[in-house]
Design an enzyme around this catalytic site. Structure first.
Site, mmCIF file in Angstrom:
data_model
loop_
_atom_site.group_PDB
_atom_site.id
_atom_site.type_symbol
_atom_site.label_atom_id
_atom_site.label_comp_id
_atom_site.label_asym_id
_atom_site.label_seq_id
_atom_site.Cartn_x
_atom_site.Cartn_y
_atom_site.Cartn_z
ATOM 1 N N THR A 137 -22.297 -2.767 -38.624
ATOM 2 C CA THR A 137 -21.266 -3.804 -38.532
ATOM 3 C C THR A 137 -21.047 -4.157 -37.064
ATOM 4 O O THR A 137 -20.663 -3.302 -36.270
ATOM 5 C CB THR A 137 -19.952 -3.293 -39.159
ATOM 6 N N CYS A 175 -14.615 2.570 -42.017
ATOM 7 C CA CYS A 175 -14.732 1.099 -41.930
ATOM 8 C C CYS A 175 -13.408 0.373 -41.732
ATOM 9 O O CYS A 175 -13.220 -0.320 -40.731
ATOM 10 C CB CYS A 175 -15.418 0.570 -43.183
ATOM 11 N N LYS A 204 -10.759 9.941 -48.944
ATOM 12 C CA LYS A 204 -10.657 9.577 -50.359
ATOM 13 C C LYS A 204 -11.466 10.624 -51.134
ATOM 14 O O LYS A 204 -12.227 11.396 -50.513
ATOM 15 C CB LYS A 204 -11.170 8.162 -50.607
ATOM 16 N N ARG A 207 -12.895 10.936 -41.437
ATOM 17 C CA ARG A 207 -12.592 9.962 -40.395
ATOM 18 C C ARG A 207 -11.370 9.116 -40.778
ATOM 19 O O ARG A 207 -11.329 8.532 -41.853
ATOM 20 C CB ARG A 207 -13.815 9.067 -40.134
HETATM 21 C C1 UDX Z 1 -15.063 0.389 -47.568
HETATM 22 C C2 UDX Z 1 -15.448 -0.878 -48.331
HETATM 23 O O1 UDX Z 1 -14.967 -0.764 -49.689
HETATM 24 C C3 UDX Z 1 -16.944 -1.098 -48.296
HETATM 25 O O2 UDX Z 1 -17.257 -2.323 -48.932
HETATM 26 C C4 UDX Z 1 -17.368 -1.158 -46.821
HETATM 27 O O3 UDX Z 1 -18.724 -1.382 -46.695
HETATM 28 C C5 UDX Z 1 -16.973 0.126 -46.125
HETATM 29 O O4 UDX Z 1 -15.561 0.315 -46.244
HETATM 30 P P1 UDX Z 1 -15.024 2.995 -48.022
HETATM 31 O O5 UDX Z 1 -14.477 3.123 -46.638
HETATM 32 O O6 UDX Z 1 -16.075 3.928 -48.474
HETATM 33 O O7 UDX Z 1 -15.597 1.513 -48.245
HETATM 34 O O8 UDX Z 1 -13.800 3.208 -49.002
HETATM 35 P P2 UDX Z 1 -12.959 2.434 -50.119
HETATM 36 O O9 UDX Z 1 -13.247 3.037 -51.415
HETATM 37 O O10 UDX Z 1 -13.088 0.973 -49.993
HETATM 38 O O11 UDX Z 1 -11.486 2.878 -49.678
HETATM 39 C C6 UDX Z 1 -11.019 2.726 -48.340
HETATM 40 C C7 UDX Z 1 -9.671 3.363 -48.163
HETATM 41 O O12 UDX Z 1 -8.652 2.624 -48.794
HETATM 42 C C8 UDX Z 1 -9.551 4.791 -48.704
HETATM 43 O O13 UDX Z 1 -8.824 5.576 -47.784
HETATM 44 C C9 UDX Z 1 -8.760 4.624 -49.977
HETATM 45 O O14 UDX Z 1 -8.019 5.770 -50.311
HETATM 46 C C10 UDX Z 1 -7.847 3.460 -49.611
HETATM 47 N N1 UDX Z 1 -7.384 2.673 -50.758
HETATM 48 C C11 UDX Z 1 -8.285 1.985 -51.518
HETATM 49 C C12 UDX Z 1 -6.027 2.611 -51.037
HETATM 50 O O15 UDX Z 1 -5.195 3.216 -50.349
HETATM 51 N N2 UDX Z 1 -5.617 1.838 -52.096
HETATM 52 C C13 UDX Z 1 -6.481 1.138 -52.873
HETATM 53 O O16 UDX Z 1 -6.018 0.446 -53.803
HETATM 54 C C14 UDX Z 1 -7.862 1.208 -52.571
#
Ligand code: UDX
Length: 436
Positions: A121, A258, A318, A325
Protein backbone atom coordinates in the site's frame (compact mmCIF):
# COMPACT_ATOMS: atom_id res chain seq x y z
CA UNK A 1 4.15 -17.23 -15.95
CA UNK A 2 7.48 -16.90 -14.11
CA UNK A 3 6.93 -14.41 -11.31
CA UNK A 4 9.20 -13.00 -8.60
CA UNK A 5 7.47 -11.94 -5.38
CA UNK A 6 9.52 -9.61 -3.20
CA UNK A 7 8.61 -9.73 0.50
CA UNK A 8 7.10 -12.70 2.34
CA UNK A 9 4.91 -10.99 4.94
CA UNK A 10 1.17 -11.65 5.13
CA UNK A 11 0.55 -10.21 1.67
CA UNK A 12 3.63 -11.49 -0.18
CA UNK A 13 3.44 -15.02 1.15
CA UNK A 14 -0.29 -15.37 0.47
CA UNK A 15 0.17 -13.98 -3.06
CA UNK A 16 3.15 -16.28 -3.70
CA UNK A 17 1.31 -19.39 -2.48
CA UNK A 18 -1.96 -18.62 -4.28
CA UNK A 19 -0.29 -17.72 -7.59
CA UNK A 20 1.83 -20.90 -7.40
CA UNK A 21 -1.36 -22.81 -6.65
CA UNK A 22 -2.84 -21.37 -9.88
CA UNK A 23 0.06 -22.87 -11.83
CA UNK A 24 2.55 -20.01 -11.96
CA UNK A 25 6.23 -20.53 -11.21
CA UNK A 26 7.13 -18.35 -8.26
CA UNK A 27 10.41 -17.33 -6.66
CA UNK A 28 9.86 -15.38 -3.44
CA UNK A 29 12.60 -13.07 -2.19
CA UNK A 30 13.13 -12.51 1.53
CA UNK A 31 16.09 -10.58 2.95
CA UNK A 32 15.53 -11.46 6.60
CA UNK A 33 17.79 -14.49 6.91
CA UNK A 34 15.91 -15.99 9.91
CA UNK A 35 12.63 -15.87 8.01
CA UNK A 36 14.26 -17.13 4.83
CA UNK A 37 15.79 -20.07 6.73
CA UNK A 38 12.38 -21.00 8.14
CA UNK A 39 10.67 -20.77 4.76
CA UNK A 40 13.35 -22.87 3.09
CA UNK A 41 12.87 -25.49 5.82
CA UNK A 42 9.13 -25.54 5.14
CA UNK A 43 8.08 -23.49 8.18
CA UNK A 44 5.69 -20.53 7.76
CA UNK A 45 6.80 -17.65 10.02
CA UNK A 46 3.25 -16.20 10.31
CA UNK A 47 -0.08 -17.71 11.24
CA UNK A 48 -2.68 -17.59 8.48
CA UNK A 49 -5.60 -20.00 8.43
CA UNK A 50 -5.28 -22.63 5.68
CA UNK A 51 -2.00 -21.30 4.32
CA UNK A 52 0.13 -24.19 5.52
CA UNK A 53 -1.71 -26.71 3.31
CA UNK A 54 -1.20 -24.69 0.11
CA UNK A 55 2.37 -23.81 1.13
CA UNK A 56 3.34 -27.47 1.57
CA UNK A 57 1.65 -28.40 -1.73
CA UNK A 58 3.28 -25.73 -3.91
CA UNK A 59 6.74 -25.97 -2.32
CA UNK A 60 6.52 -29.77 -2.63
CA UNK A 61 5.63 -29.45 -6.33
CA UNK A 62 8.57 -27.09 -6.86
CA UNK A 63 6.29 -24.24 -7.93
CA UNK A 64 7.37 -21.97 -5.08
CA UNK A 65 10.95 -21.49 -3.91
CA UNK A 66 12.71 -18.90 -1.75
CA UNK A 67 15.90 -16.88 -2.06
CA UNK A 68 17.49 -13.69 -0.75
CA UNK A 69 18.95 -12.91 -4.17
CA UNK A 70 16.78 -10.52 -6.25
CA UNK A 71 19.20 -10.64 -9.18
CA UNK A 72 18.96 -14.42 -9.49
CA UNK A 73 15.19 -14.40 -9.01
CA UNK A 74 14.70 -11.85 -11.80
CA UNK A 75 16.69 -13.81 -14.42
CA UNK A 76 13.70 -15.87 -15.55
CA UNK A 77 10.85 -13.58 -14.48
CA UNK A 78 8.56 -11.59 -16.72
CA UNK A 79 6.73 -10.12 -13.75
CA UNK A 80 7.78 -8.95 -10.29
CA UNK A 81 5.31 -8.35 -7.48
CA UNK A 82 6.43 -5.98 -4.73
CA UNK A 83 4.93 -6.80 -1.33
CA UNK A 84 7.33 -5.20 1.13
CA UNK A 85 6.41 -3.28 4.27
CA UNK A 86 5.34 0.36 4.09
CA UNK A 87 5.23 1.14 7.82
CA UNK A 88 4.06 4.38 9.38
CA UNK A 89 6.62 6.96 10.46
CA UNK A 90 4.41 7.93 13.41
CA UNK A 91 3.33 11.34 12.09
CA UNK A 92 1.29 9.66 9.34
CA UNK A 93 4.02 9.67 6.70
CA UNK A 94 4.63 6.33 5.07
CA UNK A 95 8.15 4.91 5.20
CA UNK A 96 8.84 4.03 1.57
CA UNK A 97 12.48 3.06 2.11
CA UNK A 98 11.88 -0.64 1.44
CA UNK A 99 9.90 0.16 -1.72
CA UNK A 100 12.68 2.47 -2.94
CA UNK A 101 15.37 -0.12 -2.19
CA UNK A 102 13.49 -2.76 -4.16
CA UNK A 103 12.93 -0.36 -7.08
CA UNK A 104 16.67 0.41 -7.16
CA UNK A 105 17.50 -3.32 -7.16
CA UNK A 106 15.05 -4.01 -9.97
CA UNK A 107 16.49 -1.35 -12.26
CA UNK A 108 20.00 -2.50 -11.40
CA UNK A 109 19.42 -6.16 -12.21
CA UNK A 110 16.72 -6.15 -14.89
CA UNK A 111 17.87 -7.79 -18.11
CA UNK A 112 14.62 -8.28 -20.02
CA UNK A 113 11.20 -6.60 -20.38
CA UNK A 114 9.49 -6.73 -17.02
CA UNK A 115 6.11 -5.89 -15.50
CA UNK A 116 6.39 -4.45 -12.01
CA UNK A 117 3.26 -4.98 -9.91
CA UNK A 118 3.06 -2.97 -6.71
CA UNK A 119 0.97 -4.70 -4.03
CA UNK A 120 2.35 -2.79 -1.05
CA UNK A 121 0.00 0.00 0.00
CA UNK A 122 1.62 3.22 -1.19
CA UNK A 123 0.28 6.80 -1.03
CA UNK A 124 -1.46 8.21 -4.11
CA UNK A 125 1.20 9.61 -6.41
CA UNK A 126 3.91 7.10 -5.40
CA UNK A 127 3.64 5.03 -8.58
CA UNK A 128 4.22 8.04 -10.82
CA UNK A 129 7.19 9.08 -8.68
CA UNK A 130 8.71 5.58 -8.87
CA UNK A 131 8.32 5.59 -12.65
CA UNK A 132 9.95 9.03 -12.93
CA UNK A 133 12.75 8.16 -10.54
CA UNK A 134 13.53 4.58 -11.56
CA UNK A 135 11.49 2.56 -14.01
CA UNK A 136 11.17 5.03 -16.92
CA UNK A 137 14.90 5.75 -16.75
CA UNK A 138 16.24 2.32 -17.68
CA UNK A 139 16.67 1.37 -21.32
CA UNK A 140 14.85 -1.90 -20.67
CA UNK A 141 11.08 -1.97 -21.16
CA UNK A 142 9.56 -1.81 -17.67
CA UNK A 143 5.80 -1.50 -17.20
CA UNK A 144 4.48 -0.53 -13.81
CA UNK A 145 1.03 -1.18 -12.31
CA UNK A 146 -0.57 -0.84 -8.90
CA UNK A 147 -2.67 -3.82 -7.87
CA UNK A 148 -3.91 -3.42 -4.28
CA UNK A 149 -4.79 -6.31 -2.02
CA UNK A 150 -7.98 -6.41 0.05
CA UNK A 151 -7.02 -9.39 2.18
CA UNK A 152 -8.14 -9.66 5.78
CA UNK A 153 -5.69 -11.38 8.07
CA UNK A 154 -7.04 -14.75 9.12
CA UNK A 155 -9.31 -14.79 6.04
CA UNK A 156 -6.64 -14.02 3.47
CA UNK A 157 -7.05 -17.20 1.41
CA UNK A 158 -10.82 -16.86 1.33
CA UNK A 159 -10.46 -13.19 0.32
CA UNK A 160 -7.91 -14.02 -2.39
CA UNK A 161 -10.33 -16.37 -4.14
CA UNK A 162 -13.54 -14.49 -3.29
CA UNK A 163 -12.55 -10.87 -3.69
CA UNK A 164 -15.28 -8.32 -4.49
CA UNK A 165 -13.07 -6.78 -7.17
CA UNK A 166 -9.61 -6.87 -8.69
CA UNK A 167 -8.22 -3.39 -9.19
CA UNK A 168 -5.42 -2.63 -11.59
CA UNK A 169 -4.01 0.83 -12.09
CA UNK A 170 -1.54 1.67 -14.80
CA UNK A 171 -0.72 4.60 -17.03
CA UNK A 172 0.58 2.55 -19.99
CA UNK A 173 -2.11 1.39 -22.45
CA UNK A 174 -2.79 -2.36 -22.50
CA UNK A 175 -0.64 -3.13 -19.49
CA UNK A 176 -3.57 -3.84 -17.18
CA UNK A 177 -4.74 -6.77 -19.31
CA UNK A 178 -1.47 -8.63 -18.87
CA UNK A 179 -1.86 -8.41 -15.11
CA UNK A 180 -5.53 -9.49 -15.33
CA UNK A 181 -4.34 -12.74 -16.83
CA UNK A 182 -2.64 -13.87 -13.63
CA UNK A 183 -6.08 -13.77 -11.99
CA UNK A 184 -7.84 -15.69 -14.76
CA UNK A 185 -9.04 -18.35 -12.28
CA UNK A 186 -10.72 -15.79 -10.01
CA UNK A 187 -14.24 -14.71 -10.75
CA UNK A 188 -14.57 -11.08 -9.79
CA UNK A 189 -15.17 -7.76 -11.51
CA UNK A 190 -11.84 -6.55 -12.84
CA UNK A 191 -11.51 -2.78 -12.83
CA UNK A 192 -8.77 -0.95 -14.71
CA UNK A 193 -7.90 2.69 -14.12
CA UNK A 194 -5.00 5.10 -13.96
CA UNK A 195 -2.24 4.58 -11.44
CA UNK A 196 -3.07 7.28 -8.91
CA UNK A 197 -6.79 6.48 -8.85
CA UNK A 198 -5.99 2.84 -8.05
CA UNK A 199 -3.72 3.96 -5.22
CA UNK A 200 -6.58 6.12 -3.92
CA UNK A 201 -9.07 3.21 -4.11
CA UNK A 202 -7.02 1.30 -1.54
CA UNK A 203 -6.86 4.18 0.95
CA UNK A 204 -10.47 5.21 0.43
CA UNK A 205 -11.67 1.63 1.01
CA UNK A 206 -9.82 1.26 4.29
CA UNK A 207 -10.74 4.75 5.43
CA UNK A 208 -14.42 4.11 4.75
CA UNK A 209 -14.42 0.83 6.69
CA UNK A 210 -12.61 2.54 9.57
CA UNK A 211 -15.22 5.31 9.42
CA UNK A 212 -18.03 2.78 9.79
CA UNK A 213 -16.34 1.34 12.88
CA UNK A 214 -15.74 4.72 14.52
CA UNK A 215 -19.26 5.81 13.63
CA UNK A 216 -20.87 2.82 15.30
CA UNK A 217 -18.57 3.23 18.30
CA UNK A 218 -19.79 6.80 18.71
CA UNK A 219 -23.40 5.64 18.43
CA UNK A 220 -22.59 2.98 21.08
CA UNK A 221 -21.13 5.61 23.40
CA UNK A 222 -24.25 7.71 22.89
CA UNK A 223 -26.48 4.66 23.52
CA UNK A 224 -24.97 4.50 27.00
CA UNK A 225 -25.84 8.14 27.66
CA UNK A 226 -29.47 7.83 26.56
CA UNK A 227 -30.12 4.25 27.75
CA UNK A 228 -30.38 2.56 24.34
CA UNK A 229 -28.98 -0.78 23.20
CA UNK A 230 -26.29 -0.79 20.49
CA UNK A 231 -26.91 -4.43 19.51
CA UNK A 232 -30.44 -3.83 18.30
CA UNK A 233 -29.62 -0.33 17.02
CA UNK A 234 -26.65 -1.51 14.88
CA UNK A 235 -28.48 -4.58 13.56
CA UNK A 236 -31.52 -2.57 12.58
CA UNK A 237 -29.56 0.29 11.04
CA UNK A 238 -27.60 -2.30 9.03
CA UNK A 239 -30.83 -3.78 7.64
CA UNK A 240 -30.94 -0.79 5.33
CA UNK A 241 -29.13 -2.26 2.35
CA UNK A 242 -27.60 1.11 1.56
CA UNK A 243 -25.79 0.84 4.91
CA UNK A 244 -25.24 -2.92 5.29
CA UNK A 245 -24.51 -5.04 8.37
CA UNK A 246 -20.76 -5.34 8.06
CA UNK A 247 -18.31 -3.24 10.05
CA UNK A 248 -20.99 -2.11 12.47
CA UNK A 249 -19.66 -4.11 15.42
CA UNK A 250 -19.06 -1.67 18.29
CA UNK A 251 -16.16 -2.33 20.60
CA UNK A 252 -12.63 -1.26 21.47
CA UNK A 253 -11.98 0.06 17.96
CA UNK A 254 -9.97 -1.11 15.00
CA UNK A 255 -6.37 -2.31 15.11
CA UNK A 256 -4.07 -4.28 12.84
CA UNK A 257 -1.50 -3.46 10.24
CA UNK A 258 -3.77 -1.57 7.85
CA UNK A 259 -6.57 0.61 9.22
CA UNK A 260 -4.54 2.57 11.81
CA UNK A 261 -1.62 3.12 9.43
CA UNK A 262 -3.70 3.88 6.36
CA UNK A 263 -6.11 6.31 8.04
CA UNK A 264 -3.19 8.30 9.49
CA UNK A 265 -1.43 8.21 6.11
CA UNK A 266 -4.51 9.47 4.25
CA UNK A 267 -4.93 12.28 6.78
CA UNK A 268 -1.27 13.23 6.22
CA UNK A 269 -1.61 13.00 2.43
CA UNK A 270 -4.63 15.30 2.62
CA UNK A 271 -2.69 17.81 4.72
CA UNK A 272 0.35 17.95 2.46
CA UNK A 273 -1.98 18.44 -0.48
CA UNK A 274 -3.61 21.39 1.23
CA UNK A 275 -6.82 19.67 2.31
CA UNK A 276 -8.11 19.24 5.86
CA UNK A 277 -9.85 15.83 6.02
CA UNK A 278 -11.92 16.61 9.13
CA UNK A 279 -14.03 13.46 9.03
CA UNK A 280 -10.98 11.21 8.93
CA UNK A 281 -9.36 13.09 11.82
CA UNK A 282 -12.46 12.36 13.89
CA UNK A 283 -12.38 8.67 12.90
CA UNK A 284 -8.80 8.39 14.18
CA UNK A 285 -9.56 10.30 17.38
CA UNK A 286 -12.65 8.22 18.18
CA UNK A 287 -10.69 5.02 17.65
CA UNK A 288 -7.98 6.05 20.12
CA UNK A 289 -10.67 7.12 22.57
CA UNK A 290 -12.34 3.70 22.68
CA UNK A 291 -9.34 2.26 24.52
CA UNK A 292 -9.42 5.06 27.09
CA UNK A 293 -13.17 4.67 27.56
CA UNK A 294 -12.52 0.99 28.40
CA UNK A 295 -9.98 1.91 31.07
CA UNK A 296 -12.36 4.52 32.47
CA UNK A 297 -15.08 1.86 32.75
CA UNK A 298 -12.71 -0.27 34.81
CA UNK A 299 -12.03 2.73 37.06
CA UNK A 300 -15.76 3.35 37.49
CA UNK A 301 -16.28 -0.26 38.55
CA UNK A 302 -13.12 -0.83 40.62
CA UNK A 303 -12.17 2.63 41.92
CA UNK A 304 -8.41 3.22 42.04
CA UNK A 305 -6.72 0.63 39.84
CA UNK A 306 -3.35 0.59 41.61
CA UNK A 307 -2.37 -2.92 42.74
CA UNK A 308 -5.57 -4.43 41.31
CA UNK A 309 -5.20 -7.69 39.41
CA UNK A 310 -6.83 -7.58 35.98
CA UNK A 311 -6.91 -10.32 33.35
CA UNK A 312 -6.83 -9.33 29.69
CA UNK A 313 -8.22 -12.08 27.48
CA UNK A 314 -7.07 -11.61 23.91
CA UNK A 315 -3.94 -9.80 22.71
CA UNK A 316 -4.28 -10.14 18.93
CA UNK A 317 -6.02 -7.23 17.16
CA UNK A 318 -8.79 -9.64 16.16
CA UNK A 319 -9.42 -13.41 16.43
CA UNK A 320 -7.62 -16.03 14.32
CA UNK A 321 -4.36 -14.16 14.01
CA UNK A 322 -1.19 -13.85 16.07
CA UNK A 323 -0.81 -10.21 14.98
CA UNK A 324 -0.74 -7.67 17.83
CA UNK A 325 0.02 -4.60 15.72
CA UNK A 326 -2.08 -1.65 17.00
CA UNK A 327 -4.20 -4.15 18.95
CA UNK A 328 -6.60 -2.49 21.42
CA UNK A 329 -5.40 -4.95 24.09
CA UNK A 330 -1.86 -3.61 23.85
CA UNK A 331 -2.96 0.01 24.35
CA UNK A 332 -5.20 -1.00 27.24
CA UNK A 333 -2.38 -2.96 28.91
CA UNK A 334 -0.11 0.11 28.53
CA UNK A 335 -2.74 2.23 30.31
CA UNK A 336 -3.28 -0.38 33.03
CA UNK A 337 0.45 -0.73 33.69
CA UNK A 338 0.80 3.01 34.11
CA UNK A 339 -2.05 2.87 36.67
CA UNK A 340 -0.10 0.26 38.64
CA UNK A 341 -2.29 -2.73 37.70
CA UNK A 342 -0.94 -6.29 37.86
CA UNK A 343 -1.86 -7.48 34.36
CA UNK A 344 -2.35 -11.18 33.60
CA UNK A 345 -2.78 -11.70 29.86
CA UNK A 346 -3.80 -14.62 27.70
CA UNK A 347 -4.19 -15.34 23.99
CA UNK A 348 -4.39 -18.58 22.01
CA UNK A 349 -1.79 -17.44 19.42
CA UNK A 350 -0.30 -14.04 20.17
CA UNK A 351 1.57 -14.53 23.48
CA UNK A 352 4.97 -14.90 21.82
CA UNK A 353 4.53 -11.63 19.92
CA UNK A 354 3.19 -9.85 23.02
CA UNK A 355 6.15 -11.02 25.10
CA UNK A 356 8.45 -9.16 22.67
CA UNK A 357 6.31 -6.01 23.15
CA UNK A 358 6.44 -6.28 26.98
CA UNK A 359 9.87 -7.85 27.51
CA UNK A 360 10.54 -6.80 31.10
CA UNK A 361 8.00 -9.08 32.80
CA UNK A 362 5.56 -6.26 33.65
CA UNK A 363 2.83 -8.48 32.25
CA UNK A 364 2.27 -12.09 33.30
CA UNK A 365 1.46 -14.18 30.25
CA UNK A 366 -0.63 -17.27 30.91
CA UNK A 367 -1.86 -19.61 28.18
CA UNK A 368 -4.79 -21.03 30.13
CA UNK A 369 -7.51 -18.34 30.27
CA UNK A 370 -9.01 -19.82 33.47
CA UNK A 371 -5.65 -19.58 35.19
CA UNK A 372 -5.18 -16.03 33.85
CA UNK A 373 -8.36 -14.94 35.68
CA UNK A 374 -7.20 -16.46 39.00
CA UNK A 375 -7.38 -13.88 41.82
CA UNK A 376 -8.46 -11.05 39.48
CA UNK A 377 -10.96 -8.34 40.37
CA UNK A 378 -11.74 -7.77 36.69
CA UNK A 379 -11.47 -9.46 33.32
CA UNK A 380 -11.26 -7.56 30.02
CA UNK A 381 -12.37 -9.46 26.94
CA UNK A 382 -10.24 -7.62 24.37
CA UNK A 383 -10.41 -10.07 21.44
CA UNK A 384 -13.51 -12.11 20.67
CA UNK A 385 -11.77 -15.47 20.24
CA UNK A 386 -14.45 -18.16 19.97
CA UNK A 387 -12.73 -20.10 22.76
CA UNK A 388 -13.06 -17.10 25.08
CA UNK A 389 -16.69 -16.42 24.23
CA UNK A 390 -17.44 -20.08 25.04
CA UNK A 391 -15.55 -20.17 28.35
CA UNK A 392 -17.31 -21.57 31.38
CA UNK A 393 -17.88 -18.18 32.97
CA UNK A 394 -19.29 -19.69 36.16
CA UNK A 395 -15.92 -21.37 36.62
CA UNK A 396 -14.11 -18.11 35.81
CA UNK A 397 -16.14 -16.34 38.50
CA UNK A 398 -15.12 -18.92 41.13
CA UNK A 399 -11.48 -18.13 40.39
CA UNK A 400 -11.91 -14.33 40.56
CA UNK A 401 -12.26 -12.11 43.61
CA UNK A 402 -14.88 -9.45 44.33
CA UNK A 403 -16.24 -7.29 42.72
CA UNK A 404 -16.19 -9.69 39.70
CA UNK A 405 -16.08 -7.15 36.87
CA UNK A 406 -16.27 -8.27 33.24
CA UNK A 407 -15.51 -5.63 30.64
CA UNK A 408 -16.71 -7.10 27.36
CA UNK A 409 -14.74 -4.98 24.89
CA UNK A 410 -16.28 -6.77 21.91
CA UNK A 411 -19.92 -7.10 22.99
CA UNK A 412 -19.55 -10.83 22.43
CA UNK A 413 -20.74 -12.29 25.71
CA UNK A 414 -24.30 -13.08 26.76
CA UNK A 415 -24.82 -10.12 29.05
CA UNK A 416 -27.97 -11.52 30.67
CA UNK A 417 -26.12 -14.71 31.57
CA UNK A 418 -23.17 -12.73 32.90
CA UNK A 419 -25.47 -10.68 35.12
CA UNK A 420 -27.25 -13.83 36.32
CA UNK A 421 -23.86 -15.30 37.23
CA UNK A 422 -23.27 -12.28 39.45
CA UNK A 423 -20.72 -10.38 37.38
CA UNK A 424 -20.69 -6.60 37.12
CA UNK A 425 -21.00 -6.68 33.33
CA UNK A 426 -19.90 -3.71 31.20
CA UNK A 427 -20.13 -3.77 27.41
CA UNK A 428 -19.75 -0.99 24.85
CA UNK A 429 -23.10 0.72 24.34
CA UNK A 430 -25.04 -2.17 25.90
CA UNK A 431 -26.62 -0.10 28.62
CA UNK A 432 -30.27 -1.02 28.23
CA UNK A 433 -31.33 -3.46 30.95
CA UNK A 434 -33.82 -6.11 29.86
CA UNK A 435 -36.76 -6.62 32.20
CA UNK A 436 -36.09 -9.82 34.10
C1 UDX B 1 -8.27 -4.88 6.75
C2 UDX B 1 -9.19 -4.83 5.53
O1 UDX B 1 -10.43 -5.50 5.86
C3 UDX B 1 -8.53 -5.46 4.32
O2 UDX B 1 -9.38 -5.31 3.20
C4 UDX B 1 -7.21 -4.72 4.08
O3 UDX B 1 -6.55 -5.21 2.97
C5 UDX B 1 -6.34 -4.81 5.31
O4 UDX B 1 -7.03 -4.26 6.43
P1 UDX B 1 -7.57 -6.65 8.59
O5 UDX B 1 -6.71 -5.57 9.15
O6 UDX B 1 -7.03 -8.02 8.47
O7 UDX B 1 -8.08 -6.23 7.12
O8 UDX B 1 -8.83 -6.75 9.54
P2 UDX B 1 -10.42 -6.57 9.51
O9 UDX B 1 -11.04 -7.88 9.65
O10 UDX B 1 -10.86 -5.71 8.39
O11 UDX B 1 -10.61 -5.78 10.89
C6 UDX B 1 -9.86 -4.61 11.20
C7 UDX B 1 -10.11 -4.16 12.61
O12 UDX B 1 -11.39 -3.60 12.76
C8 UDX B 1 -10.00 -5.27 13.67
O13 UDX B 1 -9.32 -4.76 14.79
C9 UDX B 1 -11.44 -5.56 14.02
O14 UDX B 1 -11.58 -6.05 15.33
C10 UDX B 1 -12.07 -4.18 13.87
N1 UDX B 1 -13.50 -4.21 13.57
C11 UDX B 1 -13.94 -4.76 12.39
C12 UDX B 1 -14.40 -3.64 14.46
O15 UDX B 1 -14.02 -3.13 15.52
N2 UDX B 1 -15.73 -3.65 14.13
C13 UDX B 1 -16.21 -4.18 12.98
O16 UDX B 1 -17.43 -4.13 12.76
C14 UDX B 1 -15.28 -4.75 12.08
Amino acid sequence: MNITVIGTGYVGLVAACCLANSGHQIVAVENNMDKLGQLQKGVIPIYEEGLDGIFQKVTGDGRLSFTDNIKEALVNSTMVIIAVGTPSLGDGRVDLSQVNDVAKSIVTYVERPLTVVMKSTVPPGTGRLLCDRYFDKVGMNISYVFNPEFLREGKALYDWYNTDRIVIGGDQPGIAQQVMDIYSDIEAPKVCMDLTSAEMVKYASNAFLATKISFINEIANLCEKVGADIDIVATTVGMDQRIGQSFLQAGLGYGGSCFPKDTKALDYIALVNGYKFSLLKAVIEVNAGQRIIAVRKLMESLGCLTNKKIAVLGLAFKPNTDDIREAPAIDIIDHLISEGVQVRASDPLAIDNARKRFPNQVVEFIYDPYEACEGCEAVVLATEWEDYVKLNWADIKKRMVSPYVVLDGRNSLDRQLMQELGFIYRGIGRSYQYNK
